[in-house]
Design a protein around this motif. Structure first.
Motif, PDB file in Angstrom:
ATOM      1  N   THR A  50       5.508  11.448  -1.107  1.00 29.41           N
ATOM      2  CA  THR A  50       5.410  10.196  -0.359  1.00 29.41           C
ATOM      3  C   THR A  50       4.614   9.174  -1.172  1.00 29.41           C
ATOM      4  O   THR A  50       5.002   8.009  -1.290  1.00 29.41           O
ATOM      5  N   GLU A  51       3.522   9.640  -1.758  1.00 28.92           N
ATOM      6  CA  GLU A  51       2.658   8.760  -2.538  1.00 28.92           C
ATOM      7  C   GLU A  51       3.416   8.240  -3.779  1.00 28.92           C
ATOM      8  O   GLU A  51       3.382   7.055  -4.093  1.00 28.92           O
ATOM      9  N   TYR A  52       4.128   9.152  -4.440  1.00 24.81           N
ATOM     10  CA  TYR A  52       4.843   8.783  -5.663  1.00 24.81           C
ATOM     11  C   TYR A  52       5.911   7.720  -5.380  1.00 24.81           C
ATOM     12  O   TYR A  52       6.021   6.720  -6.085  1.00 24.81           O
TER      13      TYR A  52
ATOM     14  N   LYS B 158       4.540   4.345  -4.576  1.00 26.91           N
ATOM     15  CA  LYS B 158       4.046   3.637  -5.750  1.00 26.91           C
ATOM     16  C   LYS B 158       5.186   3.104  -6.622  1.00 26.91           C
ATOM     17  O   LYS B 158       5.081   2.031  -7.192  1.00 26.91           O
TER      18      LYS B 158
ATOM     19  N   GLU C 203      -0.822  13.127   8.316  1.00 30.65           N
ATOM     20  CA  GLU C 203      -0.229  12.179   7.390  1.00 30.65           C
ATOM     21  C   GLU C 203       1.261  12.072   7.688  1.00 30.65           C
ATOM     22  O   GLU C 203       1.948  13.089   7.828  1.00 30.65           O
TER      23      GLU C 203
END
Ligand code: CTP
Ligand code: MG
Length: 455
Positions: A141-143, A146, A50
């Protein structure tokens, strides 16, 4: 005076990647991912890869970026196995590698001309399942993906460049400043670079932020920002009080008089030795140096140990009656030496000192006090009473700081690696030796009262 907007536009022009830069980077990342995947398949590993960090979040600075590639393993895999495998993959694919250590060892190096980190971690769904601190990174990274608006990415980049310019960017031990992720969540909190700088110009130590509900745990640091993906963690834990103060000061100055040099300071031009000497003479306080060889350890261990050593040396000096005005250090990479530079007072200090005993009315303690010093050859004036308290005058062991340091530095507590080196061998040097060619840069930064943006 140039308005803030103009300067910020200029900065953005330099730090935002253009289409060509983006395509090139994407190509390299794809290539790297493909090659890592091949290695994973070859080894039959249950790992997935990732891309994390600022290249995944599109908040990196052009010409100053690293590709953070994580290898995600199932929690059933042992720490040793994930470390061993990701290190060996890194060794095969990267050049100029250097092993580093977070909670797992990992590898840094270069792939084509880009700086790359290949870091192993465990695959988790939420932070409560984490087995090590780096496991949160994919959640970050996801936060950010988003929550951070497209238009706010430039605000993050501006803020990162501002911090870089004033020497406050990076959570590593050398800098003790703001991490990239902290920059991102601060922009989320304040919406824009400008709002953030405006607010920060009023910050006092003890600032607390969160993006979530509920009572956060207490952290005794100048800034606390509770990690939105892990309420147990303070994202700002690395920020030292010195860097906090420097940052808030820079914000005030920037608002007052914006300049490009906040983002891109001019380089330090080392003064000639005679100018350094004149400036030091003006101060009328002597300097003394403690030098020893530099251990071959990573910066994350070296810097905290040097700070600890300085603290131990200064505390010991004060305890023996030597006033310390200031202490700093220089790492001489050429000579592989560390030089601690101490600003003190003109010696010698008094031959004797007055030591305070118990209040006269505490008869038992007074008796003990008298017995303790009875017959001690260092006693110059026997226990006496003054304003209902006992005192005694004692001869000092050292009246010159250099004698004290020569004898005692080796026994002070310094941290694991430095302790070993220093207990074996160190030198005490005077100003003549501190005024050397390779210390010109150090002295210039140390003595120059100009801030980095005023150079
Ligand atoms: N990270 C963290 N705390 C740190 C250092 C790193 O949580 N003290 C995590 C963050 O999720 C970060 C990632 O590790 O995004 C990669 O670290 P780094 O490369 O240092 O930060 P970037 O966000 O990639 O910023 P930069 O542009 O400086 O590379
Ligand atoms: Mg990065």
């Amino acid at each position: 005076m140039q308005p803030h907007g103009n300067i910020e536009k200029k900065v953005l022009k330099i730090i935002i990647p253009n289409q060509e830069d983006r395509e090139k980077l994407e190509g390299v990342i794809q290539d790297l991912k493909d090659q890592v995947n091949q290695e994973i398949t070859k080894r039959k590993l249950p790992a997935s890869i990732e891309l994390v960090g600022s290249t995944a979040k599109d908040t990196y600075i052009k010409n100053n970026l690293d590709i953070d590639l994580f290898l995600l393993f199932p929690p059933s895999f042992s720490k040793q196995d994930i470390a061993k495998n990701s290190l060996s993959i890194g060794e095969i694919l990267l050049i100029n590698t250097e092993e580093s250590y977070a909670e797992h060892p990992y590898l840094r190096g270069y792939f084509k001309e880009f700086k790359v980190e290949i870091v192993p971690c465990y695959r988790i769904e939420n932070a409560s399942q984490k087995l090590s601190a780096v496991d949160r990174t994919p959640l970050h990274t996801e936060y950010i993906g988003k929550h951070l608006h497209e238009s706010q990415k430039s605000e993050v980049r501006l803020f990162k460049q501002f911090l870089t310019g004033i020497g406050c960017y990076g959570a590593e031990a050398e800098i003790e400043g703001f991490s990239g992720y902290l920059c991102e969540i601060l922009v989320l909190k304040f919406g824009s670079f400008k709002n953030l700088i405006r607010d920060a110009s009023h910050w006092k130590p003890g600032k607390k932020f969160t993006l979530s509900e509920g009572e956060p745990p207490f952290f005794d640091t100048p800034i606390t920002f509770i990690d939105p993906v892990d309420s147990e963690r303070n994202v700002a834990s690395a920020v030292s009080i010195e860097k906090f103060n420097l940052f808030t000061h820079a914000c005030q100055q920037y608002l007052e008089k914006p300049r490009l040099t906040f983002f891109f300071p001019n380089e330090v031009q080392p003064w000639p030795l005679n100018k350094i000497k004149t400036e030091i003479q003006k101060q009328d306080s002597p300097y003394i140096g403690v030098t020893f060889s530099k251990p071959e350890i990573i910066d994350e261990n070296l810097y905290p140990q040097i700070r600890k050593a300085i603290h131990s040396i200064c505390t010991a000096c004060e305890r023996y009656g030597f006033n310390i005005h200031d202490a700093s250090f220089y790492i001489d990479e050429l000579e592989k030496q560390i030089i601690i530079v101490i600003k003190t007072e003109k010696g010698p200090i008094s031959k004797t000192y007055i030591h305070m005993g118990p209040p006269v009315k505490l008869k038992k303690n007074v008796e003990e006090f008298i017995n303790k010093w009875e017959g001690n050859p260092k006693v110059v004036k026997k226990p006496y009473e003054d304003k209902s308290r006992m005192f005694i005058e004692i001869e000092r062991e050292y009246v010159e700081i250099k004698d004290f340091l020569k004898d005692r530095v080796g026994n002070l507590s310094m941290g694991k690696h430095l302790g070993k080196i220093v207990s074996g061998n160190y030198d005490i040097i005077g100003l003549e030796d501190l005024l050397s060619e390779n210390l010109r840069g150090f002295w210039t930064t140390y003595l120059d009262e100009k801030m980095s943006w005023e150079r």
